[in-house]
Design a protein around this motif. Structure first.
Motif, PDB file in Angstrom:
ATOM      1  N   ARG A  50       0.771  -1.018   0.015  1.00 41.91           N
ATOM      2  CA  ARG A  50       0.050  -0.044  -0.056  1.00 41.91           C
ATOM      3  C   ARG A  50       0.918   1.149   0.201  1.00 41.91           C
ATOM      4  O   ARG A  50       1.608   1.373   0.875  1.00 41.91           O
ATOM      5  N   LEU A  51       0.888   2.032  -0.962  1.00 43.87           N
ATOM      6  CA  LEU A  51       1.676   2.906  -1.234  1.00 43.87           C
ATOM      7  C   LEU A  51       1.017   4.287  -1.342  1.00 43.87           C
ATOM      8  O   LEU A  51      -0.229   4.602  -1.805  1.00 43.87           O
ATOM      9  N   ILE A  52       1.467   5.647  -0.885  1.00 42.69           N
ATOM     10  CA  ILE A  52       1.034   6.795  -1.087  1.00 42.69           C
ATOM     11  C   ILE A  52       2.077   7.704  -1.948  1.00 42.69           C
ATOM     12  O   ILE A  52       3.128   7.723  -1.797  1.00 42.69           O
ATOM     13  N   CYS A  53       1.651   7.834  -3.169  1.00 39.94           N
ATOM     14  CA  CYS A  53       2.368   8.518  -4.225  1.00 39.94           C
ATOM     15  C   CYS A  53       1.893   9.937  -4.359  1.00 39.94           C
ATOM     16  O   CYS A  53       0.694  10.191  -4.445  1.00 39.94           O
ATOM     17  N   THR A  54       2.959  10.843  -4.709  1.00 37.30           N
ATOM     18  CA  THR A  54       2.492  12.032  -5.147  1.00 37.30           C
ATOM     19  C   THR A  54       3.224  12.197  -6.463  1.00 37.30           C
ATOM     20  O   THR A  54       4.271  11.621  -6.789  1.00 37.30           O
ATOM     21  N   PHE A  55       2.666  12.945  -7.321  1.00 38.09           N
ATOM     22  CA  PHE A  55       3.127  13.502  -8.820  1.00 38.09           C
ATOM     23  C   PHE A  55       2.961  14.680  -8.876  1.00 38.09           C
ATOM     24  O   PHE A  55       2.231  15.519  -8.647  1.00 38.09           O
ATOM     25  N   ASN A  56       4.403  15.322  -9.770  1.00 40.87           N
ATOM     26  CA  ASN A  56       4.428  16.652 -10.043  1.00 40.87           C
ATOM     27  C   ASN A  56       4.977  16.627 -11.312  1.00 40.87           C
ATOM     28  O   ASN A  56       5.988  15.992 -11.659  1.00 40.87           O
TER      29      ASN A  56
END
Length: 131
Positions: A103-109
């Protein structure tokens, strides 16, 4: 203020399934935060070749285990609860699920719109300016 609960995303257009992953897109480009944030589930044993040529991504593991192979260096890094990795150089990589679902928490920019799919290189297409 925005309050988003993952249980409210499940089964909606913000829950996107791909081969070897399920992504619950909690913040998207249209939310105006300048980044997007997702909860992503990688099933045990899954393997994906990825290369975010047009996005930077930071990923924090909150459950499960797996590994990430840096294709440029050949190094493999174990991923467990409490591990963060940042793809700060558009790194080509292989993400592997371990013995448990991750279970991963991902942020994209830049932020994603929510309906992107991986191309043949494992990348999302560049932002087209649309929300």
């Amino acid at each position: 203020m925005k309050v988003v609960r993952v249980q409210d995303i499940i089964g909606t257009e913000r829950e996107v399934n791909g081969p070897g992953w399920t992504s619950r897109r909690m913040l998207l480009k249209k939310d105006g935060m300048g980044f997007s944030m997702h909860e992503t589930i990688i099933p045990a044993g899954a393997e994906m070749d990825l290369w975010y040529k047009h996005h930077l991504e930071a990923v924090y593991c909150v459950a499960g285990n797996g590994s990430i192979l840096d294709k440029a260096t050949g190094e493999t890094h174990e991923i467990t609860d409490g591990t963060l990795y940042a793809l700060d150089s558009h790194d080509q990589h292989t993400l592997r699920g371990g013995t448990e679902d991750m279970r991963l928490i991902c942020t994209f920019n830049p932020p994603v719109t929510g309906q992107e799919v991986h191309d043949a290189d494992g990348a999302y297409l560049p932002d087209d300016g649309e929300a």
